[in-house]
Each structure stands twice: as C-alpha cells, then as structure tokens.
Design a protein around this motif. Structure first.
Motif, PDB file in Angstrom:
ATOM      1  N   SER A  75       0.853  -1.133   0.116  1.00 37.42           N
ATOM      2  CA  SER A  75       0.004  -0.029   0.257  1.00 37.42           C
ATOM      3  C   SER A  75       0.799   1.274   0.093  1.00 37.42           C
ATOM      4  N   VAL A  76       0.383   2.301  -0.237  1.00 41.91           N
ATOM      5  CA  VAL A  76       1.063   3.433  -0.305  1.00 41.91           C
ATOM      6  C   VAL A  76       1.582   3.888   1.125  1.00 41.91           C
ATOM      7  N   THR A  77       0.893   3.515   2.309  1.00 38.63           N
ATOM      8  CA  THR A  77       1.598   3.536   3.461  1.00 38.63           C
ATOM      9  C   THR A  77       2.928   2.968   3.954  1.00 38.63           C
ATOM     10  N   ASP A  78       3.089   1.889   2.899  1.00 39.30           N
ATOM     11  CA  ASP A  78       4.383   0.984   3.028  1.00 39.30           C
ATOM     12  C   ASP A  78       5.413   1.719   2.239  1.00 39.30           C
ATOM     13  N   LEU A  79       5.167   2.870   1.691  1.00 43.84           N
ATOM     14  CA  LEU A  79       6.328   3.632   1.236  1.00 43.84           C
ATOM     15  C   LEU A  79       7.447   4.524   2.180  1.00 43.84           C
ATOM     16  N   ARG A  80       6.742   4.342   3.380  1.00 42.47           N
ATOM     17  CA  ARG A  80       7.825   4.937   4.537  1.00 42.47           C
ATOM     18  C   ARG A  80       9.057   4.219   4.792  1.00 42.47           C
ATOM     19  N   GLY A  81      10.140   5.264   4.389  1.00 42.85           N
ATOM     20  CA  GLY A  81      11.506   4.697   4.368  1.00 42.85           C
ATOM     21  C   GLY A  81      11.905   4.292   3.268  1.00 42.85           C
ATOM     22  N   LYS A  82      11.159   4.143   2.218  1.00 35.83           N
ATOM     23  CA  LYS A  82      11.555   3.511   0.976  1.00 35.83           C
ATOM     24  C   LYS A  82      12.138   4.257  -0.078  1.00 35.83           C
ATOM     25  N   ARG A  83      12.819   3.919  -0.914  1.00 38.21           N
ATOM     26  CA  ARG A  83      13.543   4.695  -2.047  1.00 38.21           C
ATOM     27  C   ARG A  83      12.340   4.638  -3.202  1.00 38.21           C
ATOM     28  N   VAL A  84      12.010   6.012  -3.525  1.00 39.26           N
ATOM     29  CA  VAL A  84      10.837   6.060  -4.509  1.00 39.26           C
ATOM     30  C   VAL A  84      11.656   7.006  -5.779  1.00 39.26           C
ATOM     31  N   GLY A  85      11.596   6.426  -6.808  1.00 39.40           N
ATOM     32  CA  GLY A  85      12.126   7.131  -7.893  1.00 39.40           C
ATOM     33  C   GLY A  85      11.156   8.179  -8.629  1.00 39.40           C
ATOM     34  N   VAL A  86      11.810   9.136  -8.927  1.00 38.00           N
ATOM     35  CA  VAL A  86      10.998  10.331  -9.437  1.00 38.00           C
ATOM     36  C   VAL A  86      11.914  10.992 -10.659  1.00 38.00           C
ATOM     37  N   ASP A  87      11.431  11.432 -11.813  1.00 38.99           N
ATOM     38  CA  ASP A  87      12.082  11.981 -12.912  1.00 38.99           C
ATOM     39  C   ASP A  87      12.406  13.578 -12.651  1.00 38.99           C
ATOM     40  N   GLY A  88      12.080  14.086 -11.466  1.00 41.14           N
ATOM     41  CA  GLY A  88      12.173  15.544 -11.219  1.00 41.14           C
ATOM     42  C   GLY A  88      11.302  15.923 -10.123  1.00 41.14           C
ATOM     43  N   PHE A  89      11.839  17.052  -9.254  1.00 46.74           N
ATOM     44  CA  PHE A  89      11.056  17.208  -8.163  1.00 46.74           C
ATOM     45  C   PHE A  89      10.190  18.417  -8.544  1.00 46.74           C
ATOM     46  N   ASN A  90       8.770  18.460  -8.022  1.00 45.82           N
ATOM     47  CA  ASN A  90       7.754  19.390  -8.297  1.00 45.82           C
ATOM     48  C   ASN A  90       7.245  19.373  -9.632  1.00 45.82           C
ATOM     49  N   ASN A  91       7.489  18.143 -10.230  1.00 49.93           N
ATOM     50  CA  ASN A  91       6.857  17.737 -11.738  1.00 49.93           C
ATOM     51  C   ASN A  91       5.742  16.944 -11.372  1.00 49.93           C
TER      52      ASN A  91
END
Length: 186
Positions: free
Chosen positions: A109-125
């Motif tokens: 679930s989304v709550t399981d993202l706590r402490g995890k490495r989440v990839g994004v291709d840019g910030f504020n995009n």
C-alpha cells in the motif's frame, strides 16, 4: 443523432482560431488533444493550430505567455500554477488512469512507502506531485518519510530492476513491461 445539424453552435464564433499544445513523443494520453482539434473544426474553428512550446516549463506557462490557448495537464500542475499566480482557468482534469504505482512485492500500500526509495524523474513535476499528494493523503510526511531518488538520466524501470529504487509512478508501457517479466506489482 440522425437528423442533427452538421454543427450544433447557434451563432457564429467570435474567434475561429485556437492554439492547442503539441508534445512530440508524448504518450497516448495526448490523443484527446488531437481529437479535440477535429471536434473544434466540426464546430466552426477554421484554424486549429498545434504548438510545441518550451518543455522545460509547465504548460500553464505556455498559456500565460500567449503561446497556446489551452493545455493538456495534470490537475496538481494546474493548482500549483494558479498558486504561483499564473492567470489560467481549469475546465476539467485529465489523467485519471494512466499512472500506476509500481512497487516491490513487500510494498502492499502507499503507507508502506515509509522509509523506502521512491524514484521520480524530477522534483515538483507531475509524478512527484502525484506521489506527494498520495502519500500525504494516507498520513505520510512526503518530505521526511520517503527517500526520493532522482531518475532523470536513467529509466526508472532499470533502477527498479537493479534494486536501486523500491517504487515509482509509471506510465505505459512501463507497467506492462515489468508485468511481462514478472517484476514488481501495481
């Protein structure tokens, strides 16, 4: 529908020119903009133009600069632009189903993202904003609870397969490619 007039507008249009955004190499979700152009022609617009402007700025800026008359955009981007003072009006939202949160099997679930490495291709995009909204909605602090990993110069699917990120917000064909390889889940 049989017997309806060719055009449903009751009086002549004030303007017959409209500039719509064009995004070369964009995904299938841009089809709506191209269909809209054809529908506008059917309603009396005689000059429908597709404009590709500066991709380094949000499309709301394209409107504010007078480069386009409409945009095809994510609601969070539009809200951020309005907050920043960009003079736009939102007619409707877009992108209700083409994004998928792809994660390791241990993340259920989304709550399981706590402490995890989440990839994004840019910030504020758009992807970062969507993930920020999703995580905040379930009670996470997006700034402190998630380890954001910038994937700008490499495909997030590669980092995901290599185990360098635990999750990312994917668009077609990324989820389908990973499902075919039986890697991760949505």
């Amino acid at each position: 529908i049989v017997g309806l007039p060719e055009s449903l507008h009751a009086e002549p249009l004030e303007t017959t020119t409209v500039r719509l955004p064009r995004w070369v190499g964009g995904s299938y979700c841009w089809a709506g903009a191209y269909i809209a152009g054809e529908l506008m022609r059917a309603e009396g617009f005689t000059d429908v133009r597709y404009v590709e402007a500066d991709r380094s700025v949000d499309q709301s800026e394209w409107i504010a600069r007078g480069e386009t008359d409409f945009s095809v955009n994510f609601p969070p981007n539009q809200i951020a632009s309005i907050d920043a003072g960009v003079p736009i009006k939102v007619l409707t939202g877009l992108h209700s189903g083409c994004l998928e949160l792809i994660a390791k099997e241990s993340i259920r679930s989304v709550t399981d993202l706590r402490g995890k490495r989440v990839g994004v291709d840019g910030f504020n995009n758009s992807r970062h904003m969507w993930l920020t909204l999703m995580s905040a909605y379930v009670g996470l602090d997006p700034v402190n609870d998630i380890q954001w990993v910038l994937t700008k110069d490499v495909k997030p699917t590669e980092l995901f397969i290599q185990g360098k990120i635990d999750a990312f917000l994917g668009t077609p064909p990324q989820p389908q490619e990973l499902r075919a390889k039986k890697i991760g889940h949505t």
